[in-house]
Design a protein around this motif. Structure first.
Motif, PDB file in Angstrom:
ATOM      1  N   ASP A 101      15.051  35.468 -74.559  1.00 16.95           N
ATOM      2  CA  ASP A 101      14.797  35.910 -73.186  1.00 16.95           C
ATOM      3  C   ASP A 101      14.686  34.720 -72.230  1.00 16.95           C
ATOM      4  O   ASP A 101      14.933  34.859 -71.021  1.00 16.95           O
ATOM      5  N   LEU A 102      14.322  33.556 -72.772  1.00 16.82           N
ATOM      6  CA  LEU A 102      14.144  32.380 -71.918  1.00 16.82           C
ATOM      7  C   LEU A 102      15.450  31.942 -71.252  1.00 16.82           C
ATOM      8  O   LEU A 102      15.417  31.261 -70.226  1.00 16.82           O
ATOM      9  N   TYR A 103      16.571  32.333 -71.829  1.00 17.72           N
ATOM     10  CA  TYR A 103      17.861  31.969 -71.217  1.00 17.72           C
ATOM     11  C   TYR A 103      18.082  32.697 -69.892  1.00 17.72           C
ATOM     12  O   TYR A 103      18.916  32.288 -69.085  1.00 17.72           O
ATOM     13  N   HIS A 104      17.338  33.780 -69.656  1.00 13.32           N
ATOM     14  CA  HIS A 104      17.590  34.617 -68.486  1.00 13.32           C
ATOM     15  C   HIS A 104      16.435  34.608 -67.484  1.00 13.32           C
ATOM     16  O   HIS A 104      16.496  35.320 -66.483  1.00 13.32           O
ATOM     17  N   VAL A 105      15.414  33.813 -67.747  1.00 13.69           N
ATOM     18  CA  VAL A 105      14.235  33.790 -66.873  1.00 13.69           C
ATOM     19  C   VAL A 105      14.229  32.509 -66.046  1.00 13.69           C
ATOM     20  O   VAL A 105      14.353  31.414 -66.598  1.00 13.69           O
ATOM     21  N   PRO A 106      14.107  32.598 -64.717  1.00 14.03           N
ATOM     22  CA  PRO A 106      13.984  31.384 -63.891  1.00 14.03           C
ATOM     23  C   PRO A 106      12.697  30.628 -64.257  1.00 14.03           C
ATOM     24  O   PRO A 106      11.630  31.233 -64.374  1.00 14.03           O
ATOM     25  N   LEU A 107      12.813  29.320 -64.438  1.00 11.38           N
ATOM     26  CA  LEU A 107      11.680  28.508 -64.849  1.00 11.38           C
ATOM     27  C   LEU A 107      11.266  27.529 -63.754  1.00 11.38           C
ATOM     28  O   LEU A 107      12.107  27.006 -63.016  1.00 11.38           O
ATOM     29  N   ALA A 108       9.977  27.286 -63.661  1.00 10.32           N
ATOM     30  CA  ALA A 108       9.426  26.215 -62.822  1.00 10.32           C
ATOM     31  C   ALA A 108       8.771  25.231 -63.784  1.00 10.32           C
ATOM     32  O   ALA A 108       7.896  25.614 -64.567  1.00 10.32           O
ATOM     33  N   LEU A 109       9.199  23.961 -63.736  1.00  8.60           N
ATOM     34  CA  LEU A 109       8.749  22.976 -64.715  1.00  8.60           C
ATOM     35  C   LEU A 109       8.187  21.725 -64.050  1.00  8.60           C
ATOM     36  O   LEU A 109       8.417  21.490 -62.859  1.00  8.60           O
ATOM     37  N   ARG A 110       7.464  20.927 -64.838  1.00  6.91           N
ATOM     38  CA  ARG A 110       6.983  19.622 -64.387  1.00  6.91           C
ATOM     39  C   ARG A 110       8.134  18.623 -64.338  1.00  6.91           C
ATOM     40  O   ARG A 110       9.216  18.856 -64.870  1.00  6.91           O
ATOM     41  N   GLU A 111       7.857  17.477 -63.722  1.00  2.83           N
ATOM     42  CA  GLU A 111       8.878  16.443 -63.542  1.00  2.83           C
ATOM     43  C   GLU A 111       9.103  15.656 -64.843  1.00  2.83           C
ATOM     44  O   GLU A 111       8.240  15.653 -65.720  1.00  2.83           O
TER      45      GLU A 111
END
Length: 302
Positions: A186-196
């Motif tokens: 499912d992670l392939y289809h979910v927009p992610l917000a990540l650290r730098e």
């Protein structure tokens, strides 16, 4: 003992900036320049090359810098030895500690408060950067003790475990993912917000995903943000993204219902906080004392 002029020189040499040195020492830039000029007149040679807004050490400056680092080490050892012989000897001590973002915000503050309550003669500075830059500051003698998330390893640094924490996947309370349990695919289809890049939290996530044969570059990364608070605040107001944040950073938001934890099957995100020191400085006081104090503090809290 190091003179004030030599201490000012050391700070400029570490930072290669008169402006940054003045900010760190809490004195004016003109005062920094005056002290360096006095040293140059004393040694009858230039110590810095002025390159526009930047500076670089001359050969004489580099020699003085390396020798003063040795003197600083000897001064620390002298204070430690004298304190062992004479308990009433309590010199003023300046400690500069560097810690990654999560540790600076959530792990160290209660420890620092308790420690300073027992050691009123200590003046402490805490520098907040990501784990990669804390290691860099340690190796460049800008700090003498760091606390980072134990992912990055270099051979000339020693590592001492402090405590462990979980990284959790979270989303806004308004996100449709709330209450769901995701499969890894499912992670392939979910927009992610990540650290730098350089963040210890990001390194933990990337390592865990690679263990499941998932490359971070193959996922939909909507935004990267520098700092835990920036990432947390973004997720709170954006109902479309999933983020990975330290559990300690989101305890209040989860309890208040502002954020929701999202379970991801087969994804274990456990990370370890560690003290880091340059090899050969492990027995230096007061940093050794501070480490022992912090270890006792969290062993009692468990």
């Amino acid at each position: 003992m190091l003179s004030h002029q030599h201490e000012v020189f050391l700070e400029v040499a570490r930072r290669l900036s008169f402006t940054k040195a003045s900010q760190s020492l809490f004195i004016s830039q003109s005062a920094v320049s005056k002290q360096v000029k006095a040293l140059e007149e004393h040694y009858k040679t230039g110590l810095f090359e002025r390159l526009g807004n930047a500076v670089a050490l001359t050969a004489a400056g580099q020699l003085l810098y390396q020798k003063l680092l040795q003197v600083q080490q000897l001064q620390t050892e002298l204070h430690q030895a004298m304190a062992d012989l004479s308990p009433r000897f309590t010199p003023d001590i300046r400690m500069v500690i560097g810690a990654s973002t999560t540790i600076s915000l959530y792990v160290l503050p209660p420890v620092l408060s308790a420690y300073l309550g027992h050691h009123p003669h200590v003046q402490l500075t805490l520098k907040n950067r990501n784990s990669e830059n804390i290691l860099k500051a340690l190796l460049e003698h800008e700090i003498d003790l760091g606390v980072i998330e134990g992912i990055h390893r270099v051979s000339n640094v020693t590592y001492t475990p402090l405590l462990s924490d979980d990284v959790v996947a979270v989303c806004s309370a308004k996100n449709p993912l709330q209450g769901r349990k995701l499969a890894l695919t499912d992670l392939y289809h979910v927009p992610l917000a990540l650290r730098e890049p350089g963040s210890g939290t990001l390194a933990v996530v990337e390592q865990a995903l690679l263990a499941q044969r998932i490359r971070l570059g193959d996922l939909h990364v909507k935004v990267r943000l520098g700092g835990t608070e920036a990432l947390k605040n973004f997720v709170r107001v954006d109902p479309s993204v999933l983020a990975f944040l330290p559990r300690q950073a989101v305890v209040k938001e989860l309890a208040a219902g502002e954020l929701a934890e999202v379970k991801v099957a087969d994804l274990q995100l456990r990370r370890h906080f560690e003290f880091v020191q340059r090899r050969g400085t492990e027995n230096n006081s007061p940093f050794k004392d501070f480490m022992q104090f912090a270890l006792r503090y969290y062993s009692k809290a468990e």
